[in-house]
Design a protein around this motif. Structure first.
Motif: not given
Lengths: 354, 354
Positions: A8-14, A33-35, A49-52, A122-123
């Motif tokens: 899973i590729k995770i891109t976190k919010c700023q 939520t943020d993602h 899958p990605e978490i963005v 994600l959680i």
């Protein structure tokens, strides 16, 4: 699928928007939520899958979901216990039902490592959004839409699976009065009523609007052929207590196989309540209301958990339900939310740690 | 609405993609013209309509259309005559039905100046995409989706109305064999079967896939309660010719009030064909097939116009239809497409110049 869950590729919010949220005054389902998790299906396989960061995304005007309604979802909740551990409630049941819905709508099944594994990741990332305390939960909305292009009535070849999360308090506030459907209906024999399909909801809005105008919040749907059997409330399964027996309709092609419904049945039985799974007739309900043997009606669903119903209307006549001390609804709600929040022992093994 | 149709804001594309299109080898519904119309509804009013380059647009993950299926559409066609004038076929009927669908799905009605007026302006701009000749047409897809946010099962407060255009030849190619539904169904009594709602289509894909696997292209749906009455084919209404009488089911809450259907009835009557609008029973059809009185079955719909059916299967038995010279299907198709393309006189006043 080309990849495993570890990919899973995770891109976190700023920056998080959590400090802007008033967790004591949440309106159900309108803050996220943020993602978010997303996973695309194309060329016959699920992609990585990605978490963005939670954000709008581009859709073609001819996307199949807009024209032919290939869209399914689930509703789940996560709870935080006193040790700050986060728990899911029977996620296997939602996963199974999601893929049953997918099959019924000619959509591809989602792999467990994406649905369950992705959800857990994600959680974990959003764990600060899950709050302790009375009625607090993180509402989880996994869904899948047809993203393939073209205005020809045939299944899409491309799909997007997503999970979005919304902090929640309780779903309903205030007294719920219902009207029993005499004309409109929710589902057909041999139709998609047992699937958690988007198309099952839009058809209920107009009849519900008419009910609202008459002072009722919800409709109890009846079978579409005869309107004599009580089925479900559209966003909840329904239970009827006549004397000390609890009745609910059997699941069918017209009735959703609710996770809360089946948990209520098991829990009530454990508590020594007699439960009968059979169709309750409208006439039977009216008769029981008239002779005083009808003690309670309540809805059961993930969003509402248990929702007591104050009274029902049928053919213009309103039947107020008695105010019960030691109601089954309250007893079952206390036990069920106690298990969900880990305040009571989970003898069923329903809770799953994130 | 805040504005009048003269206020449509037009933003033209930089360069047309028309020269990349092979108009002789079109696949139905997968190529779109250079521009599209869109009009948003918010704060209780329709905003200024716009014609913009055809392009994807941003949608929030919690958009109501993805979760609760508020989505409706119409299918229409424009034809070019020998004088290069462009004609619509009974657009008032599609406009009326669209707003009936909107009401049934608790969506706002679209103003005539946006639906009809906007469509005419859009087609004027795209007039080079409408071709002359056999089976050529511009397929028109007006649709509306719920764009409001939030995962609570209640009608959206925001919507987007759009029109996209797709150059088309004929819809079906080859022989169409159908299977008569014995278990699955399309619509419930008191449901949304009469609305052109996205949710009515996704439920048909899985049963149709099963039918495809058995060698049938379409399903003729039966009433969901008893599966004894023949209703419609999901993307077409259905006509049965027994001896020299043409039968079709009456419209109902389960059956779409098809524009082609009603035109076929009027046209057949004008041509001296006896038409009876009544439910045809499956048993009656099987009996007629066995005794040779069943001469034809055909579908009628905007996309397909008239689609002759080669045979049907019921309970595992296949009934081949006779090859008819001077078939009603062919006669009606010739007359109807003649009127649509202005090659024959339109005695009904059905055609409307763009």
């Amino acid at each position: 699928m080309n990849n495993t869950i570890s990919d899973i590729k995770i891109t976190k919010c700023q920056s998080s928007k959590i400090n802007e949220v008033d967790f004591e005054n949440l309106v159900f389902g309108n803050i996220f939520t943020d993602h978010m998790l997303l996973c695309d299906y194309k060329d016959g396989v699920w992609q990585q899958p990605e978490i963005v960061p939670y954000a709008p995304f581009l859709m073609d005007p001819s996307s199949k979901v807009f024209h032919y309604g290939q869209a399914i979802f689930e509703g789940m909740k996560a709870y935080k216990d006193a040790h700050d551990d986060i728990w899911l409630f029977r996620p296997d049941q939602n996963f199974d039902r999601f893929n049953k819905s997918a099959t019924r709508l000619a959509m591809p099944e989602v792999p467990e490592e994406v649905f369950i594994g992705g959800l857990k990741q994600l959680i974990q990332l959003e764990k600060d959004w899950v709050k302790h305390g009375n009625g607090s939960a993180l509402y989880i909305r996994p869904f899948m839409i047809a993203t393939g292009h073209g205005v020809i009535a045939a299944p899409s070849t491309e799909y997007r699976f997503m999970i979005i999360l919304s902090p929640a308090k309780s779903y309903y506030s205030g007294e719920v009065k219902v009207i029993i459907a005499e004309h409109f209906s929710r589902a057909a024999n041999g139709g998609i009523g047992a699937a958690k399909a988007a198309g099952n909801y839009s058809g209920q809005f107009y009849p519900t609007k008419l009910a609202n105008e008459e002072g009722f919040q919800q409709i109890i749907w009846t079978d579409d052929a005869t309107h004599t059997k009580l089925e479900e409330a559209g966003t909840m399964n329904v239970f009827f207590r006549i004397n000390d027996v609890l009745y609910t309709a059997p699941t069918s092609e017209r009735i959703l196989d609710g996770v809360t419904r089946k948990s209520v049945i098991d829990l009530a039985k454990r508590e020594g309540i007699q439960v009968e799974v059979r169709s309750v007739l409208v006439d039977e309900l009216v008769q029981a209301a008239k002779d005083g043997s009808l003690k309670e009606i309540f809805g059961a669903g993930t969003a509402a958990v248990i929702n007591p119903i104050a009274g029902f209307s049928y053919k213009g006549e309103y039947f107020e339900l008695p105010k019960m001390e030691n109601s089954f609804a309250q007893e079952i709600k206390t036990k069920l939310t106690g298990i969900q929040t880990k305040e009571l022992e989970d003898t069923f093994g329903w809770t799953v740690k994130v």
